[in-house]
Motif scaffolding. Structure first.
Motif: not given
Length: 353
Positions: A298-327
């Protein structure tokens, strides 16, 4: 030829518990019908027992019962036709027609109709039983009852097969994500399509795991010797449910990444996220033997989970990259539920959008 012989030997040795169960069941069914009921040649007691148990991966009591009922149905219908119309070629055809129609009406499973028809044909062709009408039906009921009793008292321990299938699924999952990490770092030379093909080929492995686990739970539910394993098997059921959904999510993510990577640029940020996911899945496999590692998963998965906000973790990401984060969000969420968290608890681990 040497490889074939070695494979055949391993297969035979692996089938030893099933062979022992079949022999015990057949001897018991024959003894009850022959010595207990004074039936001279209880062929149907033996054939029903063998057909009901068999070597199938799915050894659930309900499957044994369904097979026994199908076989006994064919015997009964054939004996009714023998009683009313005698024995002959057209009676054989009539027995098969009636049995197949009735069996298809009762069950959607093609195998149910076939086993019923086989027994119906045998009864129609064999000499009439000296014990009188429905002797073979009684033998069939004896065979089915013995098959169920032996399933409980001399069980095949399907939990080992389920554990092996679970390991195969999780190792395949881990390998696919690891391959995805490699392709994301390669950039213009990446081949995400090959990884997507691997992800799409996982369904048979999931189906095998589900079948063997259902069989293990079904047998443990009626066997006094294996009932103690039910908590562990139910925990594995929760694991399977979460992993099954996560594997489906992985296909979606991989398909989305195959589009993103068309520009030939490496995606190190996604590769770093998925590398943590590989570690989590590897730990999830270890949890099959030791549930104490689940908090670390769970600890490892939460380390990934907390970064799955495209606006904060990938502010310069494209729309397609944001879609990957959402998926990736449902993928991580489903893996968290595989560790035993509720859907609400898993959802709470994800950042608010």
């Amino acid at each position: 030829m040497r490889v074939t012989s070695r494979t055949g030997f391993r297969r035979s040795v692996g089938s030893a518990p099933a062979i022992l169960q079949l022999v015990i069941a057949v001897v018991a069914a024959y003894s009850v019908s022959h010595y207990g009921l004074a039936h001279a040649a209880p062929i149907t007691a033996v054939t029903v027992t063998l057909s009901s148990l068999g070597f199938a991966r799915d050894a659930r009591p309900i499957r044994v019962l369904e097979t026994a009922l199908g076989v006994t149905l064919g015997i009964t219908l054939s004996e009714l036709i023998l009683l009313g119309f005698g024995q002959g070629l057209w009676q054989l055809g009539l027995s098969l027609v009636v049995t197949l129609f009735v069996a298809r009406f009762i069950s959607p499973q093609p195998g149910f109709a076939i086993v019923a028809a086989v027994q119906s044909a045998l009864v129609a062709m064999l000499p009439i039983a000296p014990g009188g009408p429905f002797t073979r039906t009684i033998d069939g009921l004896v065979g089915g009852a013995i098959a169920l009793i032996v399933t409980a008292l001399v069980p095949r321990d399907a939990s080992k097969v389920a554990l092996k299938d679970a390991r195969r699924v999780l190792r395949t999952f881990s390998r696919i994500v690891d391959d995805l990490v490699i392709e994301l770092r390669r950039g213009p030379d990446s081949d995400i399509g090959q990884v997507l093909d691997e992800a799409r080929s996982t369904q048979p492995l999931m189906d095998q795991w589900r079948t063997s686990l259902d069989s293990a739970i079904g047998i443990a539910s009626i066997s006094p010797w294996l009932r103690r394993r039910l908590p562990e098997l139910h925990r594995q059921r929760r694991l399977l449910t979460g992993v099954d959904l996560a594997v489906r999510d992985l296909r979606v993510v991989t398909r989305r990444l195959s589009v993103v990577m068309r520009d030939g640029a490496p995606r190190h940020e996604f590769a770093d996220l998925l590398s943590v996911l590989v570690s989590a899945v590897n730990l999830l496999e270890q949890s099959l033997d030791d549930a104490m590692v689940l908090p670390l998963v769970r600890q490892n998965l939460i380390l990934v989970a907390v970064k799955l906000n495209p606006d904060e973790t990938f502010p310069d990401g494209t729309l397609q990259e944001d879609s990957v984060v959402m998926d990736l969000r449902p993928l991580v969420m489903d893996l968290l539920t595989a560790t035993g968290l509720t859907s609400a608890q898993a959802q709470a681990a994800l950042p608010t959008l």
